[in-house]
Design a protein around this motif. Structure first.
Motif, PDB file in Angstrom:
ATOM      1  N   TYR A  37       0.867  -1.147   0.107  1.00 17.01           N
ATOM      2  CA  TYR A  37      -0.096  -0.054   0.094  1.00 17.01           C
ATOM      3  C   TYR A  37       0.995   1.289  -0.003  1.00 17.01           C
ATOM      4  O   TYR A  37       0.411   2.158  -0.849  1.00 17.01           O
ATOM      5  CB  TYR A  37      -1.101   0.167   1.102  1.00 17.01           C
ATOM      6  N   LEU A  38       1.758   1.286   0.706  1.00 20.47           N
ATOM      7  CA  LEU A  38       2.880   2.566   0.902  1.00 20.47           C
ATOM      8  C   LEU A  38       3.928   2.480  -0.039  1.00 20.47           C
ATOM      9  O   LEU A  38       4.605   3.421  -0.096  1.00 20.47           O
ATOM     10  CB  LEU A  38       3.326   2.461   2.321  1.00 20.47           C
ATOM     11  N   LYS A  39       4.022   1.434  -0.815  1.00 25.45           N
ATOM     12  CA  LYS A  39       4.944   1.528  -1.950  1.00 25.45           C
ATOM     13  C   LYS A  39       6.511   1.333  -1.271  1.00 25.45           C
ATOM     14  O   LYS A  39       7.444   2.357  -1.792  1.00 25.45           O
ATOM     15  CB  LYS A  39       4.742   2.360  -3.024  1.00 25.45           C
ATOM     16  N   ARG A  40       6.748   0.872  -0.148  1.00 27.20           N
ATOM     17  CA  ARG A  40       8.059   0.772   0.225  1.00 27.20           C
ATOM     18  C   ARG A  40       8.127  -0.723   0.569  1.00 27.20           C
ATOM     19  O   ARG A  40       7.368  -1.650   0.467  1.00 27.20           O
ATOM     20  CB  ARG A  40       7.689   1.471   1.743  1.00 27.20           C
ATOM     21  N   GLU A  41       9.349  -0.820   0.946  1.00 30.20           N
ATOM     22  CA  GLU A  41       9.924  -2.411   1.163  1.00 30.20           C
ATOM     23  C   GLU A  41       9.303  -2.710   2.452  1.00 30.20           C
ATOM     24  O   GLU A  41       9.275  -1.923   3.414  1.00 30.20           O
ATOM     25  CB  GLU A  41      11.553  -2.358   1.001  1.00 30.20           C
ATOM     26  N   PRO A  42       9.135  -4.260   2.937  1.00 29.69           N
ATOM     27  CA  PRO A  42       8.568  -4.666   3.985  1.00 29.69           C
ATOM     28  C   PRO A  42       9.586  -4.114   5.148  1.00 29.69           C
ATOM     29  O   PRO A  42       9.087  -3.664   6.427  1.00 29.69           O
ATOM     30  CB  PRO A  42       8.403  -6.235   3.780  1.00 29.69           C
ATOM     31  N   GLY A  43      10.874  -4.284   4.964  1.00 33.95           N
ATOM     32  CA  GLY A  43      11.687  -4.147   6.019  1.00 33.95           C
ATOM     33  C   GLY A  43      11.645  -2.511   6.486  1.00 33.95           C
ATOM     34  O   GLY A  43      11.781  -2.062   7.412  1.00 33.95           O
ATOM     35  N   THR A  44      11.397  -1.650   5.485  1.00 39.88           N
ATOM     36  CA  THR A  44      11.454  -0.352   5.768  1.00 39.88           C
ATOM     37  C   THR A  44      10.052   0.134   6.623  1.00 39.88           C
ATOM     38  O   THR A  44      10.423   0.842   7.580  1.00 39.88           O
ATOM     39  CB  THR A  44      11.267   0.371   4.419  1.00 39.88           C
ATOM     40  N   VAL A  45       9.044  -0.590   6.309  1.00 41.09           N
ATOM     41  CA  VAL A  45       7.876  -0.530   7.098  1.00 41.09           C
ATOM     42  C   VAL A  45       7.990  -1.005   8.502  1.00 41.09           C
ATOM     43  O   VAL A  45       7.687  -0.228   9.499  1.00 41.09           O
ATOM     44  CB  VAL A  45       6.664  -1.230   6.304  1.00 41.09           C
ATOM     45  N   ARG A  46       8.848  -2.111   8.481  1.00 40.83           N
ATOM     46  CA  ARG A  46       8.749  -2.827  10.003  1.00 40.83           C
ATOM     47  C   ARG A  46       9.876  -2.214  10.723  1.00 40.83           C
ATOM     48  O   ARG A  46       9.471  -1.572  12.002  1.00 40.83           O
ATOM     49  CB  ARG A  46       9.509  -4.196   9.548  1.00 40.83           C
ATOM     50  N   GLU A  47      10.735  -1.582  10.065  1.00 33.38           N
ATOM     51  CA  GLU A  47      12.000  -0.986  10.838  1.00 33.38           C
ATOM     52  C   GLU A  47      12.005   0.489  11.220  1.00 33.38           C
ATOM     53  O   GLU A  47      12.452   1.048  12.156  1.00 33.38           O
ATOM     54  CB  GLU A  47      13.361  -1.464  10.426  1.00 33.38           C
ATOM     55  N   GLN A  48      11.443   1.215  10.136  1.00 31.43           N
ATOM     56  CA  GLN A  48      11.340   2.663  10.242  1.00 31.43           C
ATOM     57  C   GLN A  48      10.154   3.279  10.195  1.00 31.43           C
ATOM     58  O   GLN A  48       9.956   4.494  10.587  1.00 31.43           O
ATOM     59  CB  GLN A  48      12.069   3.090   8.929  1.00 31.43           C
ATOM     60  N   MET A  49       8.885   2.592  10.284  1.00 32.96           N
ATOM     61  CA  MET A  49       7.506   3.460   9.974  1.00 32.96           C
ATOM     62  C   MET A  49       6.669   2.753  11.132  1.00 32.96           C
ATOM     63  O   MET A  49       6.182   3.511  11.991  1.00 32.96           O
ATOM     64  CB  MET A  49       6.770   3.114   8.746  1.00 32.96           C
TER      65      MET A  49
END
Length: 88
Positions: A37-49
């Protein structure tokens, strides 16, 4: 078999394989779905968002093995993302 019958059979077969979508108001998303949905990598969502103070709180359903993967209310994730819309 004519073309119309073939198309009808294909449509029925495809419909049987496609999962019905839940309404956003009640759907629960995992990190991978949020990343899409956010057009990001899963790791970015998990670790930074997901660790940000304003990010929606995780829902952890009980399992026999203890710790379940976090799920998030889709409607809350969308509202969170929309809150960053430019004001100008």
């Amino acid at each position: 078999m004519n073309e119309e019958t073939l198309i009808d059979r294909l449509a029925v077969a495809l419909a049987a394989r496609v999962a019905s979508a839940l309404p956003v108001a009640i759907d629960l998303w995992d990190i991978a779905t949020i990343a899409l949905y956010l057009k990001r990598e899963p790791g970015t969502v998990r670790e930074q968002m997901a660790c940000l103070p304003g990010f929606p709180k995780a829902i952890r359903l009980p399992t026999s093995k203890g710790r379940a993967q976090p799920l998030y209310n889709a409607k809350e994730v969308i509202a969170w993302a929309q809150s960053y819309r430019d004001k100008n």
